[in-house]
Design a protein around this motif. Structure first.
Motif, PDB file in Angstrom:
ATOM      1  N   UNK A  66      -1.198  -4.950  11.888  1.00  0.00           N
ATOM      2  CA  UNK A  66       0.159  -4.538  11.492  1.00  0.00           C
ATOM      3  C   UNK A  66       0.604  -5.290  10.237  1.00  0.00           C
ATOM      4  N   UNK A  67       1.207  -4.585   9.318  1.00  0.00           N
ATOM      5  CA  UNK A  67       1.709  -5.204   8.093  1.00  0.00           C
ATOM      6  C   UNK A  67       2.777  -6.235   8.447  1.00  0.00           C
ATOM      7  N   UNK A  68       2.695  -7.391   7.826  1.00  0.00           N
ATOM      8  CA  UNK A  68       3.668  -8.446   8.065  1.00  0.00           C
ATOM      9  C   UNK A  68       3.426  -9.252   9.323  1.00  0.00           C
ATOM     10  N   UNK A  69       2.267  -9.077   9.975  1.00  0.00           N
ATOM     11  CA  UNK A  69       2.009  -9.742  11.255  1.00  0.00           C
ATOM     12  C   UNK A  69       1.571 -11.196  11.114  1.00  0.00           C
ATOM     13  N   UNK A  70       1.114 -11.604   9.937  1.00  0.00           N
ATOM     14  CA  UNK A  70       0.663 -12.976   9.730  1.00  0.00           C
ATOM     15  C   UNK A  70       1.888 -13.862   9.505  1.00  0.00           C
ATOM     16  N   UNK A  89      -2.407  -1.897   8.361  1.00  0.00           N
ATOM     17  CA  UNK A  89      -3.281  -1.872   7.196  1.00  0.00           C
ATOM     18  C   UNK A  89      -4.556  -1.103   7.528  1.00  0.00           C
ATOM     19  N   UNK A  90      -4.403   0.186   7.743  1.00  0.00           N
ATOM     20  CA  UNK A  90      -5.589   1.018   7.918  1.00  0.00           C
ATOM     21  C   UNK A  90      -6.168   1.324   6.538  1.00  0.00           C
ATOM     22  N   UNK A  91      -7.273   2.039   6.507  1.00  0.00           N
ATOM     23  CA  UNK A  91      -7.937   2.285   5.225  1.00  0.00           C
ATOM     24  C   UNK A  91      -7.049   3.079   4.261  1.00  0.00           C
ATOM     25  N   UNK A  92      -6.269   3.998   4.764  1.00  0.00           N
ATOM     26  CA  UNK A  92      -5.398   4.800   3.890  1.00  0.00           C
ATOM     27  C   UNK A  92      -4.311   3.932   3.244  1.00  0.00           C
ATOM     28  N   UNK A  93      -3.694   3.040   4.031  1.00  0.00           N
ATOM     29  CA  UNK A  93      -2.658   2.163   3.472  1.00  0.00           C
ATOM     30  C   UNK A  93      -3.262   1.137   2.503  1.00  0.00           C
ATOM     31  N   UNK A  94      -4.432   0.600   2.846  1.00  0.00           N
ATOM     32  CA  UNK A  94      -5.098  -0.324   1.928  1.00  0.00           C
ATOM     33  C   UNK A  94      -5.438   0.376   0.618  1.00  0.00           C
ATOM     34  N   UNK A  95      -5.915   1.594   0.702  1.00  0.00           N
ATOM     35  CA  UNK A  95      -6.239   2.383  -0.494  1.00  0.00           C
ATOM     36  C   UNK A  95      -5.013   2.533  -1.387  1.00  0.00           C
ATOM     37  N   UNK A  96      -3.900   2.918  -0.801  1.00  0.00           N
ATOM     38  CA  UNK A  96      -2.665   3.088  -1.590  1.00  0.00           C
ATOM     39  C   UNK A  96      -2.213   1.762  -2.192  1.00  0.00           C
TER      40      UNK A  96
END
Length: 141
Positions: A66-70, A89-96
């Protein structure tokens, strides 16, 4: 070798070059992704299993996190985006994001155009290089 044999050899070599070229564009190269990640991300992000934050949060296990989880002091812009529309942060979100962080999350500290930060990341133009980086990030488990 006859002229016909030479022509067949040239055609075979051209076909082989085409297959190799297509292969490199379709299938990610994890070793290239590692080099690209070290050069583009490693300045600010730890990619080892030590889970140390640096100028940016650690990237070990980032894929599907999840984004912001760290536990990290994210920018207000990043947190506002994540709170408004949570994502992983799935592959699609990382790609963007690695294409152009500033268009994905406006005013994020990673976007040099908006923040003027000298070490900020502006993105990776090449789709093949982004695919390689994401393939490498997928190995950090």
């Amino acid at each position: 070798m006859s002229t016909r044999g030479v022509l067949w050899a040239i055609l075979l070599l051209a076909a082989l070059a085409l297959v190799v070229g297509v292969w490199k564009r379709v299938w990610p190269d994890v070793e290239m992704g590692k080099r690209l990640a070290e050069n583009n991300c490693g300045i600010c992000h730890d990619m080892t299993d030590t889970h140390r934050n640096r100028k940016g949060p650690f990237l070990w296990g980032v894929v599907n996190r999840p984004a912001g989880a760290v536990d990290f002091p994210y920018s207000a812009a990043f947190m506002a985006t994540v709170k408004a529309k949570p994502f992983v942060w799935d592959e699609a979100h990382l790609e963007r994001f690695i294409t152009d962080p500033g268009s994905f999350i406006p005013m994020t500290r990673m976007a040099q155009r908006e923040t003027g930060h000298p070490l900020a990341f502006e993105g990776i133009d090449s789709a093949a290089n982004r695919r390689d980086v994401i393939a490498y990030l997928n190995t950090l488990k």
